[in-house]
Write an enzyme that holds these catalytic residues in place. Sequence first.
Site: not given
Ligand SMILES: NC(=O)c1ccc[n+]([C@@H]2O[C@H](COP(=O)([O-])OP(=O)(O)OC[C@H]3O[C@@H](n4cnc5c(N)ncnc54)[C@H](OP(=O)(O)O)[C@@H]3O)[C@@H](O)[C@H]2O)c1
Length: 347
Positions: A234, A53, A240, A238, A243-244
Amino acid sequence: MQYSRLGDTDLQVSRICLGTMTFGEQNTPEAAHAQLDLALERGVNFIDTAEIYPVPPRGETYGETERIVGSWLKARGTRERVVLATKAAGRADWLPHVRGGAPRLNRAHLEAALEGSLERLGTDRIDLYQLHWPDRNTNYFGDLGYSHDPDDDPVPVEETLAVLGDFVKAGKVRHIGISNETAWGAMQYLHLAETMGLPRIVSIQNPYNLLNRSYEVGLAEVSHREKVGLLAYSPLGFGTLSGKYVDGIMPEGSRLSLFSDRYSRYSNPEGINATRRYVELAKRHGISPAQMALAFVNSRPFVTSNIIGATSIAQLAENIASIDISLSEELMIGIEAIHTEQPNPCP
Ligand SMILES: NC(=O)c1ccc[n+]([C@@H]2O[C@H](COP(=O)([O-])OP(=O)(O)OC[C@H]3O[C@@H](n4cnc5c(N)ncnc54)[C@H](OP(=O)(O)O)[C@@H]3O)[C@@H](O)[C@H]2O)c1
């Protein structure tokens, strides 16, 4: 905050875990420290990071997230207050900057990965050391079906587990976990732990959200029967599921606007369609779509912790607060109805 037991260990981890993969790319070190401060203040004691990361992984930023987490631990003196999880990269030919461009889950690579993480995090012990993805050919990162490769030549799981066992013996790692794994992989680690007298895995970090509930097929049973819970990543697909992006909107600075070529996992037509339905359902029930999606993950009995991600303090506060939301029976029926019609559009 609520807490659950990490596998069969004596560690209690918060049911919301702070994901860090935006630290050093979408978030500056200062913004990342502010997130870590708020999370700790709200009772989050579980932090997930990885050697590769921030994302997207690049040579220039390799290890930066661990450095940012390490600098926060040092500045605040919080090392003993948190359960620190990181990961070693699995086999890859798409990471030219990691160990000669060919990371593997063998002794030499794992030793190098662990030493690097310990140094960047400024600690002498990782609480949960995870294998980021398998060394063998199997289905993960968006592949729902398995296709067999008879010429595959993976590092044997026995070898990988023996190395991890040595890390635990040396006191550099407290517990071990797997990620992006299948039911076969999980059971193989558990079986070899028992027959070889090696450490048991205590967690499985896989994707899990309203658009991808494939964990429920096979792995959820492993979690329950073997006491190896899911660390769900996730949870918002990501972002999605907030809803944005509905109606093709592309908010400036958001993950998909910045990296749409790399991150299309939750943007196929079926996923977009299902997302619209989940967002409408949440709105009909007067709840924020993001909180509905997160509360759904929090409510699953096989989930040990929900790994949230945020790029702003407002998002972080909203996401942590999902722990206090319980979904009504009517809302759950609505979620199941959409899932039955459109199961796992984004595996
Ligand atoms: N093991 C693996 O392969 C793997 C893979 C992926 C993730 N992970 C772990 O899981 C964690 C979370 O994954 P993820 O970041 O993909 O989670 P996610 O919850 O699917 O996406 C998070 C992203 O969504 C947006 N967001 C978050 N809260 C929001 C809200 N309340 N309203 C609107 N947009 C919002 C933000 O991006 P924007 O502001 O850019 O829109 C944020 O960075 C990572 O940091 C990592 O530690 C592990």
